[in-house]
Design a protein around this motif. Sequence first.
Motif, PDB file in Angstrom:
ATOM      1  N   LYS A 112       0.860  -1.181   0.000  1.00  0.00           N
ATOM      2  CA  LYS A 112       0.000   0.000   0.000  1.00  0.00           C
ATOM      3  C   LYS A 112       0.900   1.237   0.000  1.00  0.00           C
ATOM      4  CE  LYS A 112      -4.253  -1.809   1.899  1.00  0.00           C
ATOM      5  NZ  LYS A 112      -5.034  -1.447   0.711  1.00  0.00           N
ATOM      6  N   THR A 113       0.571   2.190  -0.846  1.00  0.00           N
ATOM      7  CA  THR A 113       1.437   3.358  -1.054  1.00  0.00           C
ATOM      8  C   THR A 113       1.785   4.043   0.260  1.00  0.00           C
ATOM      9  OG1 THR A 113       0.407   3.685  -3.222  1.00  0.00           O
ATOM     10  CG2 THR A 113       1.666   5.521  -2.315  1.00  0.00           C
ATOM     11  N   GLU A 114       0.794   4.189   1.140  1.00  0.00           N
ATOM     12  CA  GLU A 114       1.028   4.906   2.385  1.00  0.00           C
ATOM     13  C   GLU A 114       1.935   4.143   3.350  1.00  0.00           C
ATOM     14  OE1 GLU A 114      -3.184   3.014   2.751  1.00  0.00           O
ATOM     15  OE2 GLU A 114      -1.821   3.767   1.198  1.00  0.00           O
ATOM     16  N   ASP A 115       2.131   2.824   3.089  1.00  0.00           N
ATOM     17  CA  ASP A 115       2.960   2.017   3.985  1.00  0.00           C
ATOM     18  C   ASP A 115       4.392   1.849   3.489  1.00  0.00           C
ATOM     19  OD1 ASP A 115       0.715   1.745   5.502  1.00  0.00           O
ATOM     20  OD2 ASP A 115       0.434  -0.397   5.182  1.00  0.00           O
ATOM     21  N   ILE A 116       4.713   2.324   2.290  1.00  0.00           N
ATOM     22  CA  ILE A 116       6.053   2.115   1.730  1.00  0.00           C
ATOM     23  C   ILE A 116       7.159   2.635   2.659  1.00  0.00           C
ATOM     24  CG2 ILE A 116       7.609   2.796  -0.149  1.00  0.00           C
ATOM     25  CD1 ILE A 116       5.318   2.417  -2.093  1.00  0.00           C
ATOM     26  N   PRO A 117       6.998   3.811   3.320  1.00  0.00           N
ATOM     27  CA  PRO A 117       8.063   4.267   4.221  1.00  0.00           C
ATOM     28  C   PRO A 117       8.373   3.277   5.355  1.00  0.00           C
ATOM     29  CG  PRO A 117       6.554   6.063   3.738  1.00  0.00           C
ATOM     30  CD  PRO A 117       5.937   4.836   3.171  1.00  0.00           C
ATOM     31  N   LEU A 118       7.384   2.455   5.721  1.00  0.00           N
ATOM     32  CA  LEU A 118       7.600   1.494   6.804  1.00  0.00           C
ATOM     33  C   LEU A 118       8.555   0.365   6.399  1.00  0.00           C
ATOM     34  CD1 LEU A 118       3.937   1.128   8.149  1.00  0.00           C
ATOM     35  CD2 LEU A 118       5.850   2.290   9.276  1.00  0.00           C
ATOM     36  N   LEU A 119       8.812   0.199   5.107  1.00  0.00           N
ATOM     37  CA  LEU A 119       9.730  -0.851   4.668  1.00  0.00           C
ATOM     38  C   LEU A 119      11.101  -0.702   5.326  1.00  0.00           C
ATOM     39  CD1 LEU A 119       8.881  -1.172   0.861  1.00  0.00           C
ATOM     40  CD2 LEU A 119       8.720  -2.999   2.573  1.00  0.00           C
ATOM     41  N   ASP A 120      11.513   0.533   5.557  1.00  0.00           N
ATOM     42  CA  ASP A 120      12.827   0.780   6.164  1.00  0.00           C
ATOM     43  C   ASP A 120      12.786   0.763   7.685  1.00  0.00           C
ATOM     44  OD1 ASP A 120      14.366   1.056   3.804  1.00  0.00           O
ATOM     45  OD2 ASP A 120      13.504   3.048   3.492  1.00  0.00           O
ATOM     46  N   THR A 121      11.624   1.026   8.269  1.00  0.00           N
ATOM     47  CA  THR A 121      11.559   1.172   9.729  1.00  0.00           C
ATOM     48  C   THR A 121      10.860   0.013  10.430  1.00  0.00           C
ATOM     49  OG1 THR A 121       9.516   2.466   9.528  1.00  0.00           O
ATOM     50  CG2 THR A 121      11.606   3.682   9.551  1.00  0.00           C
ATOM     51  N   ASP A 122       9.776  -0.512   9.821  1.00  0.00           N
ATOM     52  CA  ASP A 122       9.003  -1.587  10.465  1.00  0.00           C
ATOM     53  C   ASP A 122       8.365  -2.459   9.386  1.00  0.00           C
ATOM     54  OD1 ASP A 122       7.669  -3.203  12.221  1.00  0.00           O
ATOM     55  OD2 ASP A 122       6.611  -1.587  13.265  1.00  0.00           O
ATOM     56  N   PRO A 123       9.175  -3.273   8.692  1.00  0.00           N
ATOM     57  CA  PRO A 123       8.675  -4.029   7.526  1.00  0.00           C
ATOM     58  C   PRO A 123       7.468  -4.908   7.831  1.00  0.00           C
ATOM     59  CG  PRO A 123      11.071  -4.192   7.696  1.00  0.00           C
ATOM     60  CD  PRO A 123      10.603  -3.544   8.956  1.00  0.00           C
ATOM     61  N   GLY A 124       7.386  -5.437   9.059  1.00  0.00           N
ATOM     62  CA  GLY A 124       6.284  -6.333   9.406  1.00  0.00           C
ATOM     63  C   GLY A 124       4.923  -5.668   9.408  1.00  0.00           C
ATOM     64  N   LYS A 125       4.900  -4.335   9.456  1.00  0.00           N
ATOM     65  CA  LYS A 125       3.631  -3.609   9.502  1.00  0.00           C
ATOM     66  C   LYS A 125       3.161  -3.129   8.130  1.00  0.00           C
ATOM     67  CE  LYS A 125       3.582  -2.033  14.298  1.00  0.00           C
ATOM     68  NZ  LYS A 125       3.500  -0.847  15.196  1.00  0.00           N
ATOM     69  N   VAL A 126       3.944  -3.397   7.108  1.00  0.00           N
ATOM     70  CA  VAL A 126       3.559  -2.962   5.765  1.00  0.00           C
ATOM     71  C   VAL A 126       2.423  -3.847   5.257  1.00  0.00           C
ATOM     72  CG1 VAL A 126       4.324  -2.602   3.392  1.00  0.00           C
ATOM     73  CG2 VAL A 126       5.892  -2.159   5.296  1.00  0.00           C
ATOM     74  N   ARG A 127       1.355  -3.203   4.815  1.00  0.00           N
ATOM     75  CA  ARG A 127       0.211  -3.943   4.273  1.00  0.00           C
ATOM     76  C   ARG A 127       0.330  -4.076   2.756  1.00  0.00           C
ATOM     77  NH1 ARG A 127      -4.378  -0.175   5.851  1.00  0.00           N
ATOM     78  NH2 ARG A 127      -2.667   1.259   5.349  1.00  0.00           N
ATOM     79  N   ALA A 128      -0.190  -5.173   2.265  1.00  0.00           N
ATOM     80  CA  ALA A 128      -0.137  -5.452   0.829  1.00  0.00           C
ATOM     81  C   ALA A 128      -1.483  -5.151   0.173  1.00  0.00           C
ATOM     82  CB  ALA A 128       0.222  -6.915   0.592  1.00  0.00           C
ATOM     83  N   ASN A 129      -1.424  -4.833  -1.097  1.00  0.00           N
ATOM     84  CA  ASN A 129      -2.650  -4.752  -1.910  1.00  0.00           C
ATOM     85  C   ASN A 129      -3.027  -6.176  -2.338  1.00  0.00           C
ATOM     86  OD1 ASN A 129      -3.395  -1.937  -2.188  1.00  0.00           O
ATOM     87  ND2 ASN A 129      -1.424  -1.684  -3.230  1.00  0.00           N
ATOM     88  N   ALA A 130      -3.308  -7.009  -1.347  1.00  0.00           N
ATOM     89  CA  ALA A 130      -3.571  -8.423  -1.597  1.00  0.00           C
ATOM     90  C   ALA A 130      -4.940  -8.785  -1.042  1.00  0.00           C
ATOM     91  CB  ALA A 130      -2.497  -9.294  -0.944  1.00  0.00           C
ATOM     92  N   TYR A 131      -5.521  -9.838  -1.612  1.00  0.00           N
ATOM     93  CA  TYR A 131      -6.889 -10.206  -1.257  1.00  0.00           C
ATOM     94  C   TYR A 131      -7.077 -11.698  -1.524  1.00  0.00           C
ATOM     95  CZ  TYR A 131      -6.385  -8.623  -6.047  1.00  0.00           C
ATOM     96  OH  TYR A 131      -5.874  -8.384  -7.309  1.00  0.00           O
ATOM     97  N   ASP A 132      -7.861 -12.338  -0.674  1.00  0.00           N
ATOM     98  CA  ASP A 132      -8.239 -13.738  -0.852  1.00  0.00           C
ATOM     99  C   ASP A 132      -9.751 -13.841  -0.867  1.00  0.00           C
ATOM    100  OD1 ASP A 132      -5.625 -14.583  -0.841  1.00  0.00           O
ATOM    101  OD2 ASP A 132      -5.707 -15.576   1.117  1.00  0.00           O
TER     102      ASP A 132
END
Length: 582
Positions: free
Chosen positions: A452-472
Motif C-alpha cells: 500500500k502506497t502509504e505504507d512504503i516508508p515502513l519498509l525501512d523502519t518496520d517491515p512487518g507492519k507494511v500492508r499489501a494490496n492483496a486479497y483472498d
Amino acid sequence: MLRTHTCGELRIAHVGQSVTLCGWVQRVRNKGGIIWVDLRDRYGLTQLILEDGQVSSELLDKAASLGREFVIQAQGVVSERFSKNDKIPTGDIEIKIQSLEVLNPAKVPPFIIEDETDGGDELRMKYRYLDLRRNVVREKLQLRHRMMQETRRYLDAQQFIEVETPVLIKSTPEGARDFVVPSRVNAGEFYALPQSPQTFKQLLMVSGFDRYFQIVKCFRDEDLRADRQPEFTQIDCEMSFVSQEDILSTFEGLARHLFKNVKGVELKDFPRMTFADAMKYYGNDKPDTRFDMKFVELNQVAQGKGFGIFDSAELIIGINAQGAAEYTRKQLDELTEWVKRPQIGAKGLVYVRYNTDGTLKSTVDKFFNQEDLKAWADAMGAKPGDLMLLLSGDTATVRKQMSELRLKMGEDLGLRDRNIFKPLWVIDFPLLEWDEETKRYHAMHHPFTSPKTEDIPLLDTDPGKVRANAYDMVINGVEVGGGSIRIHDRTTQSLMFKHLGFTPEEAQKQFGFLLEAFEFGAPPHGGIAFGFDRLCAMFGGSDSIRDYIAFPKNNSGRDVMIDSPSTIADEQLKELHIRVNI
C-alpha cells in the motif's frame, strides 16, 4: 457408429424402434427361461431382455455367458417394461434383444464397479480406469467439465483472452519447492515446472493483453494433504488499468456465475474483512462465517484474580457456544483432551456453563466468583443455556488453538451446513512475514505484490507492519482464490527485492527480464488465481480434491496406477549429465 443411441437416452416415446446399443455389462440376472442384462455407458443404464422361445438358444447361451464389464454390442427393439424402475431415467423401457456381439471380454474386476463399491482407496487408485466407470466418480469429472465451460463462458463475455504460457520455465528461490527438469542439450542446467504463470501473465500485461486468463496446470513439490496434489489446476487471471475494487467486483461476478449456472445457488453479499480482524475474531485468515462464535478477548475481566495461568498469559480469548450448556461432564472432558492433543497443543481448557436458572458454573470457581463469571458472560454476549470456552497463552498460538476449537464446535453443533455458502474477501494482508529459520522476511504472497502506497516508508523502519494490496476469496472457511495488485515499475520492484534479501546481482539474475520489461511502459495491473480443484470439490460437497482429478496422486505423491515416480535407466541419466550416488 457402432450404436444408434446411448444407454441413457431411450424413453417410452422410443417404444417400437429398432436400436443398437454399446457398453459395459453391469450385471446379468439369469432366471432360466429369461435373462436380463444391465448395460452401462457414461450416459446411463438400460435393461436388455432375452426370453426363451423368442430368441435362439445360441443367443440365450451367449447372454448367459456374459461376465461383468464385458464390452458388448446389442441390437433389438425398444419395449415398455412390465415392472418399471423409477430410480433410473430409462426405467420405463427395456430392449428385446435380437442380436448380441461381444466386442471384448473382461477379467473379473478387482472391485465392484457400482456407486457402493468394495474397493479401498489404494486399490481403486491402482485401477483408476475402472474406478472412473463408476457413476459417482464420473459425475465428479462431469461437474469439473461444466465448471471449466462456465468459467470460459463468463470470462470470454468479460473480454478476457485465453493465452497458454510455458511449462518449462526458470527455477526461482521464493515460494514452495520447484519440480526441476534437467536439460540434455545444456549440460548442468535445469528447467522448472511452473508453480504459477505469475511472471508470464505480468509480461502479457506489458504486451497490451489487458485481460488474460488460463485454466492452467501448476506444480509444487510440497507436502501433500487431502486438498493438495503435486500438480493442480488454477483459473489464472490478470487485468490491466484496474484498481483492487475492479478485480474484486469482476471475480465476485465469476463466483456468482458459477454458483448460479452450475449449482443453482444465488450468492448474496461478499463482505470485506481485514486480515487483522480475521486473525482477531477467528484466529485464521480464511474464516468460516456460516456461524458466529467470534473470539472475545477477556484480559481485562479475567486477569488479576490470582489465577496464574490467566495472569501470565499474553492473551485470554473465549467463544460462546449458544445452547451448549447441556454438554455433559464426559463431553467437556473429551473436549479438554481434544485441545490438549499434540495437533492443537493447548495445556488445558476453561469452560463456564451458563445454567438456565441464571447461575454460572466453571472449572475455575476457586478463583472467580459469580460476579466475575457474569462479567465474562456479558463480554461474550452469553445467555442462560450457553457454554463459554476459554483458552490462554501467547497471542499467535492461542488464536490458532481457538480457531481449531471453534471449527470443531461448529461441526459438532451442526452449524457448518454444506448447503449454505458464505463468501467473503479477506483484504489488507501483511506484505512480509518473518521466517525464524532463515532470519529474514519473506513475501507472504509473492515478491511482485505491491505494498500500500502509504505504507512504503515502513519498509525501512518496520517491515512487518507494511500492508499489501492483496486479497483472498474465502468461502465456508476455504481459500478458493487469491491475488494482488502488482508492482509495475522497476524502482519499487527493486526496492521489494532488496527488502527480501536479494542483492542487485541476484535480483538481476533471477528476474532481470521482468525488471527490464517494466522499463518499456508497464501498465498498472493486478490479478487473481482460483484453486480450480478446490472449487470443484466444494461444488461437489467433498473435502478431498482427488476424486475431481481424472488421474490423481496418492498422499505420498505417487501414481500407483502407472507406478510413478520411478527410476530411469543409467543411459538416460548419462545423457542428462546426472550422476546419482545413493
